[in-house]
Design a protein around this motif. Structure first.
Motif, mmCIF file in Angstrom:
data_model
loop_
_atom_site.group_PDB
_atom_site.id
_atom_site.type_symbol
_atom_site.label_atom_id
_atom_site.label_comp_id
_atom_site.label_asym_id
_atom_site.label_seq_id
_atom_site.Cartn_x
_atom_site.Cartn_y
_atom_site.Cartn_z
ATOM 1 N N MET A 275 0.921 -1.193 0.269
ATOM 2 C CA MET A 275 -0.013 -0.034 -0.048
ATOM 3 C C MET A 275 0.998 1.197 0.137
ATOM 4 S SD MET A 275 -3.129 1.393 2.738
ATOM 5 C CE MET A 275 -3.777 -0.301 2.925
ATOM 6 N N ARG A 276 0.516 2.119 -0.849
ATOM 7 C CA ARG A 276 1.122 3.356 -1.007
ATOM 8 C C ARG A 276 1.021 4.327 0.302
ATOM 9 N NH1 ARG A 276 4.520 2.748 -5.449
ATOM 10 N NH2 ARG A 276 3.442 1.610 -6.973
ATOM 11 N N SER A 277 1.977 5.069 0.670
ATOM 12 C CA SER A 277 1.727 5.769 1.859
ATOM 13 C C SER A 277 1.965 7.347 1.147
ATOM 14 C CB SER A 277 2.814 5.753 2.542
ATOM 15 O OG SER A 277 2.716 4.518 3.338
ATOM 16 N N ILE A 278 1.053 8.215 1.833
ATOM 17 C CA ILE A 278 1.071 9.603 1.183
ATOM 18 C C ILE A 278 1.040 10.367 2.485
ATOM 19 C CG2 ILE A 278 -0.046 11.351 0.094
ATOM 20 C CD1 ILE A 278 0.035 9.128 -1.893
ATOM 21 N N LEU A 279 2.042 11.372 2.605
ATOM 22 C CA LEU A 279 2.022 12.658 3.787
ATOM 23 C C LEU A 279 1.356 13.714 3.200
ATOM 24 C CD1 LEU A 279 3.296 13.285 6.469
ATOM 25 C CD2 LEU A 279 5.171 14.002 5.271
ATOM 26 N N VAL A 280 0.117 14.197 3.899
ATOM 27 C CA VAL A 280 -0.411 15.339 3.575
ATOM 28 C C VAL A 280 -0.117 16.398 4.587
ATOM 29 C CG1 VAL A 280 -2.586 16.649 3.313
ATOM 30 C CG2 VAL A 280 -2.486 14.215 2.456
ATOM 31 N N VAL A 281 0.702 17.644 4.055
ATOM 32 C CA VAL A 281 1.049 18.640 5.012
ATOM 33 C C VAL A 281 0.222 19.911 4.865
ATOM 34 C CG1 VAL A 281 3.101 19.656 5.476
ATOM 35 C CG2 VAL A 281 3.598 17.729 4.595
ATOM 36 N N ASP A 282 -0.563 20.366 5.614
ATOM 37 C CA ASP A 282 -1.481 21.494 5.630
ATOM 38 C C ASP A 282 -1.847 21.630 6.809
ATOM 39 O OD1 ASP A 282 -3.466 23.263 4.798
ATOM 40 O OD2 ASP A 282 -3.542 22.342 2.847
ATOM 41 N N ASP A 283 -1.690 23.248 7.219
ATOM 42 C CA ASP A 283 -2.321 23.706 8.477
ATOM 43 C C ASP A 283 -3.659 23.803 8.613
ATOM 44 O OD1 ASP A 283 -2.309 27.308 7.998
ATOM 45 O OD2 ASP A 283 -2.181 25.798 6.702
ATOM 46 N N ASP A 284 -4.465 23.846 7.452
ATOM 47 C CA ASP A 284 -5.914 23.845 7.503
ATOM 48 C C ASP A 284 -6.354 22.504 7.936
ATOM 49 O OD1 ASP A 284 -8.803 24.315 7.508
ATOM 50 O OD2 ASP A 284 -8.509 25.645 5.894
ATOM 51 N N PRO A 285 -6.985 22.028 9.239
ATOM 52 C CA PRO A 285 -7.551 20.721 9.404
ATOM 53 C C PRO A 285 -8.565 20.175 8.218
ATOM 54 C CG PRO A 285 -7.874 22.122 11.249
ATOM 55 C CD PRO A 285 -7.119 22.960 9.952
ATOM 56 N N ASN A 286 -9.335 21.124 8.096
ATOM 57 C CA ASN A 286 -10.591 20.927 7.108
ATOM 58 C C ASN A 286 -9.840 20.229 5.813
ATOM 59 O OD1 ASN A 286 -12.746 21.905 8.637
ATOM 60 N ND2 ASN A 286 -12.270 23.870 7.956
ATOM 61 N N VAL A 287 -8.963 20.882 5.357
ATOM 62 C CA VAL A 287 -8.341 20.448 3.978
ATOM 63 C C VAL A 287 -7.819 19.055 4.119
ATOM 64 C CG1 VAL A 287 -6.584 20.858 2.211
ATOM 65 C CG2 VAL A 287 -7.683 22.853 3.210
ATOM 66 N N SER A 288 -6.943 19.065 5.370
ATOM 67 C CA SER A 288 -6.302 17.680 5.505
ATOM 68 C C SER A 288 -7.243 16.413 5.577
ATOM 69 C CB SER A 288 -5.209 17.975 6.576
ATOM 70 O OG SER A 288 -5.481 18.399 7.528
ATOM 71 N N ARG A 289 -8.460 16.922 6.368
ATOM 72 C CA ARG A 289 -8.997 15.831 6.642
ATOM 73 C C ARG A 289 -9.879 15.384 5.338
ATOM 74 N NH1 ARG A 289 -12.718 12.865 9.061
ATOM 75 N NH2 ARG A 289 -14.879 13.102 8.942
ATOM 76 N N VAL B 293 1.685 25.675 0.724
ATOM 77 C CA VAL B 293 2.846 26.444 0.719
ATOM 78 C C VAL B 293 2.735 27.414 1.998
ATOM 79 C CG1 VAL B 293 3.993 28.346 -0.336
ATOM 80 C CG2 VAL B 293 3.073 26.643 -1.838
ATOM 81 N N VAL B 294 1.688 28.120 2.178
ATOM 82 C CA VAL B 294 1.702 29.065 3.139
ATOM 83 C C VAL B 294 1.237 28.321 4.391
ATOM 84 C CG1 VAL B 294 0.591 31.070 3.932
ATOM 85 C CG2 VAL B 294 1.244 30.841 1.691
ATOM 86 N N MET B 295 2.034 28.115 5.503
ATOM 87 C CA MET B 295 1.810 27.483 6.644
ATOM 88 C C MET B 295 2.802 28.306 7.464
ATOM 89 S SD MET B 295 2.083 23.485 5.791
ATOM 90 C CE MET B 295 3.722 23.522 4.867
ATOM 91 N N PRO B 296 1.817 28.249 8.971
ATOM 92 C CA PRO B 296 2.750 28.886 9.971
ATOM 93 C C PRO B 296 4.101 27.971 10.207
ATOM 94 C CG PRO B 296 0.843 27.970 10.821
ATOM 95 C CD PRO B 296 0.634 27.892 9.517
ATOM 96 N N GLY B 297 5.062 28.695 10.718
ATOM 97 C CA GLY B 297 6.283 28.115 11.386
ATOM 98 C C GLY B 297 7.076 27.694 10.017
ATOM 99 N N MET B 298 7.420 26.430 9.751
ATOM 100 C CA MET B 298 8.292 26.120 8.323
ATOM 101 C C MET B 298 7.048 26.029 7.296
ATOM 102 S SD MET B 298 10.584 23.090 7.340
ATOM 103 C CE MET B 298 11.408 22.851 9.016
ATOM 104 N N ASP B 299 7.343 26.908 6.229
ATOM 105 C CA ASP B 299 6.496 26.920 5.082
ATOM 106 C C ASP B 299 6.798 25.942 4.373
ATOM 107 O OD1 ASP B 299 7.565 29.855 3.564
ATOM 108 O OD2 ASP B 299 8.401 28.058 3.738
#
Lengths: 606, 126
Positions: B1-15, B53-59
């Motif tokens: 199974m492939r693994s994907i990492l989703v990086v986003d500060d908006d929980p709605n988006v990542s959900r 791209v735009v995230m608080p902390g490390m972008d």
């Protein structure tokens, strides 16, 4: 001219004549004196020779004949007279003073005749003319008689008073003649001299008043000269006035142009066709660090220390064909200066001037504005696209497999609603700000009961906020005057402050709103017990889209424009907004509104 | 199974992204910013990273730079979700290999398709 020549000749010949006369007189005098001496000597010696011997040589106490020669001794030429016996020994002598008859003067020869000879005086005095005669008695020579006279010389000649008179007389006679002649010639000169002296006493040159008869040719010539001088001096005056006027005009124009060039906010350098600086205004110093005084007349290689600028300027050396070029440089870390170089254009209707115009302009603000504009657009794009992104994804999900779950559908619709709300609020805020910045907003001020107004806002905000844990504190204890404000706009501003206070608050924290009245202003304070704002960020929080780091504690719900808009609104009212904050403890925002109706600076609604 | 990492500060988006990708059969992990993402990358292997791209902390930009430093021979693909229309963002990521841009607003369908192309070698399910 002719007259002068003749005059000269006359004077010369007169002088020659006088000289000739003098020479003649002197020589005739000398000759006559010589003759006199000759005659006198001869006759005297002959006479003496005939005198009986006993008479010549006196016995003791007797006067001799020779003494009778005392008369002759008055003759200054007389030298001596001696009687010698047959053997040549002097028997009687009469000598002139100061002269000694040395034996070397006496010849031992016997002379039998009357003669005379000239003896050179060995001691350098005058020559002596000696007359000799033997004394005869009964046919025998019994002695000699000698008489000597000095040869006449000039001194002796001139001793003669009569001679002197006859010499001086012609000179004396001639002198007045000369004098008269000279005076006649000098007369016009002296007249002219006198008049010139008079003229010099006066300030201006006027006509020399001399009747031609008196002054003669000289006066006429001087008159003409003066007239010409006067004419030329008038011409020169005229020219100099004209040139002075045109110099002044040129100087005035130059000063005016230079003052314009000095007033320009840009730096101006003009390079001539050889590439040397023919003009530089003083702005080049703060802008480019170039000293206009040392750069004047010199090529960029000498005064330009920036290698980029130098390379740029060298392109225009020697009358480049490039019409216009631009470069940017940073003389220091904070500034950007644009340098424009252009070939000089001739003025309308004027002659072309070879050379290059170099303009330097501080474009730091422009560049920053451009950058901040670009940044703003980026922010807006992001802030608009993010909610849209969420909307799109969730609605897609509803239609897909995920939508088969009722729970998901409910959740998705809630999210969609929230995002629509966010987006809507963002757009409203952006539009308000755009309008305010564009000057399209005019305040609809109303006399407002302050406490009622604030209470209304506060209660709405606390109700709408989804923070049940917070404590809301409204302090309207102090009575304040009514304020003259645009209710709708000010509501937005205060609401933004309250929203922040609620959002960035800690668990079970406190939000309070209070109002105070000062001398000039009414102060509205919003206080929270939230995360606070770091000191280096406090000045930036009123910037658009600025979100203090570490501010995100919950889901992203802020877009960073709330404070920027609040500031705009408050400032539009003529007031101010300030923040005090201690990180970890809380923040306090204060809105100051001037009490007296502020002068409305915005335009009337169009 | 492939693994994907989703990086986003908006929980709605990542959900919602996680939901859809799990539907597609991927294993999905979520990180709220770049720093957390790096940690996850060090701990596990992923086949792809989807990052905002735009995230608080490390972008997103810094994350890509750090990935380039730390994982020079990475096998996983990176998808950068950007809202910029200018293409300015492409300057810094355009030189990276095995990287693609996704324009917001994202379409879940589109996202799934693109993942499939790069991870499965071109099989696109209608």
């Amino acid at each position: 001219m002719r007259f002068e020549r003749i005059g000269h000749w006359m004077i010369a010949s007169s002088c020659m004549a006088v000289l000739g006369i003098v020479v003649l007189l002197v020589s005739s005098q000398v000759t006559s004196r010589q003759e006199q001496t000759l005659v006198l000597g001869r006759s005297l010696v002959q006479l003496l020779a005939k005198v009986p011997y006993e008479r010549l040589v006196p016995g003791p106490g007797e006067r001799g004949f020779l003494d009778a020669l005392r008369e002759a001794r008055k003759d200054p030429d007389f030298a001596y007279a001696t009687v010698l016996d047959a053997a040549g020994r002097p028997m009687a002598e009469v000598v002139a003073e100061g002269l000694s008859v040395t034996p070397s003067l006496v010849r031992r020869e016997r002379t039998a005749w009357v003669g005379d000879r000239v003896l050179r005086n060995a001691s350098g005095g005058r020559s002596i003319h000696e007359f000799l005669s033997p004394i005869l008695s009964a046919g025998r020579v019994i002695g000699h008689v000698r008489v000597a006279f000095f040869a006449p010389d000039l001194a002796a000649v001139l001793d003669d008073t009569r001679f002197l008179i006859s010499l001086v007389l012609p000179l004396v006679l001639v002198a007045p003649l000369f004098y008269l002649l000279i005076r006649r010639e000098r007369r016009p000169l002296s007249i002219v001299q006198e008049r010139v002296r008079e003229l010099l006493r006066q300030e201006s040159l006027t006509h020399l008043e001399v009747d031609p008869g008196g002054g003669g040719e000289l006066a006429r010539l001087v008159n003409r000269l003066l007239q010409r001088i006067e004419r030329q001096s008038k011409e020169v005056d005229g020219q100099s006035t004209a040139s002075l006027a045109s110099t002044k005009i040129a100087a005035y124009q130059r000063t005016r142009i230079e003052s314009v060039l000095e007033t320009l906010p840009d730096g101006v350098i003009v390079l001539d066709e050889a590439g040397s600086v023919s003009y530089a205004n003083s702005r080049v110093k703060p802008l480019l660090g170039i000293d206009p005084v040392t750069a004047l007349g010199r090529k960029p290689a000498i005064w330009c220390s920036d290698p980029e600028l130098l390379a740029f300027l060298l392109k225009f050396q020697g009358g480049s064909l490039l019409p216009q070029e631009r470069m940017e440089l940073s003389p220091d870390a904070d500034r950007i200066v644009a340098v424009l170089a252009r070939r000089l254009d001739p003025p309308p209707g004027g002659a072309a001037v070879a050379g290059t115009l170099v303009l330097a302009r501080d474009i730091t603000d422009e560049v920053r504005a451009r950058a901040s504009q670009a940044e703003f657009v980026d922010h807006v794009a992001h802030e608009l696209k993010s909610p849209l992104n969420v909307l799109g994804m969730y609605s897609e999900a509803i239609l897909g497999k995920e939508g088969q779950s009722e729970d998901f559908r409910i959740e998705a619709c809630n999210v969609i609603q929230d995002e629509v709300e966010r987006l809507s609020s963002l757009i409203t805020t952006l539009l308000s700000m755009a309008r305010i910045e564009g000057g399209a907003v005019s305040l609809q001020r109303q006399r407002t009961r302050t406490q009622e107004f604030l209470r209304d806002i506060f209660e709405t905000a606390s109700r709408v906020a989804r923070r049940e844990d917070l404590k809301f504190d409204l302090d309207l204890s102090e009575a304040v005057s009514p304020i003259h404000v645009d209710k709708d706009l000010l509501r937005v501003a205060i609401n933004n402050l309250l929203t922040n206070a609620i959002k960035y608050n800690r668990e079970r924290g406190r939000v309070s709103l209070s109002v105070r009245e000062g001398d000039d202003a009414v102060s509205i304070r919003v206080l929270d017990t939230g995360v606070g704002i770091a000191e280096d960020q406090q000045s930036r929080i009123f910037e658009k889209f600025f979100r203090a780091s570490g501010a995100e504690s919950g889901p992203r719900s802020g877009h960073g424009l709330g404070l920027a808009l609040a500031k705009q609104i408050v400032e539009l009212h003529g007031g101010g907004i300030a923040v005090e904050s201690i990180p970890g403890e809380g923040s306090q925002f204060t809105i100051e509104l001037p009490k007296a109706p502020a002068v409305l600076s915005e335009a009337e609604p169009t | 199974m492939r693994s994907i990492l989703v990086v986003d500060d908006d929980p709605n988006v990542s959900r919602v992204t996680k939901l859809r990708l799990e539907q597609e059969g991927y294993h999905v992990e979520v990180a709220r910013d770049g720093a957390v993402a790096l940690e996850r990358l060090r701990e596990q292997t992923f086949d792809a990273v989807i990052t905002d791209v735009v995230m608080p902390g490390m972008d997103g930009r810094e994350l890509c730079e750090r990935i380039g430093e730390e994982f020079p021979d990475r096998k996983f693909f990176i998808f950068v979700a950007t809202s910029s229309t200018e293409g300015e963002h492409r300057d810094w990521a355009g030189q990276m290999s095995r990287t693609e841009f996704l324009e917001k607003p994202l379409s879940l369908r589109d996202l799934a398709d693109r993942l499939a192309v790069h991870l499965d070698g071109g099989k696109i399910e209608p």
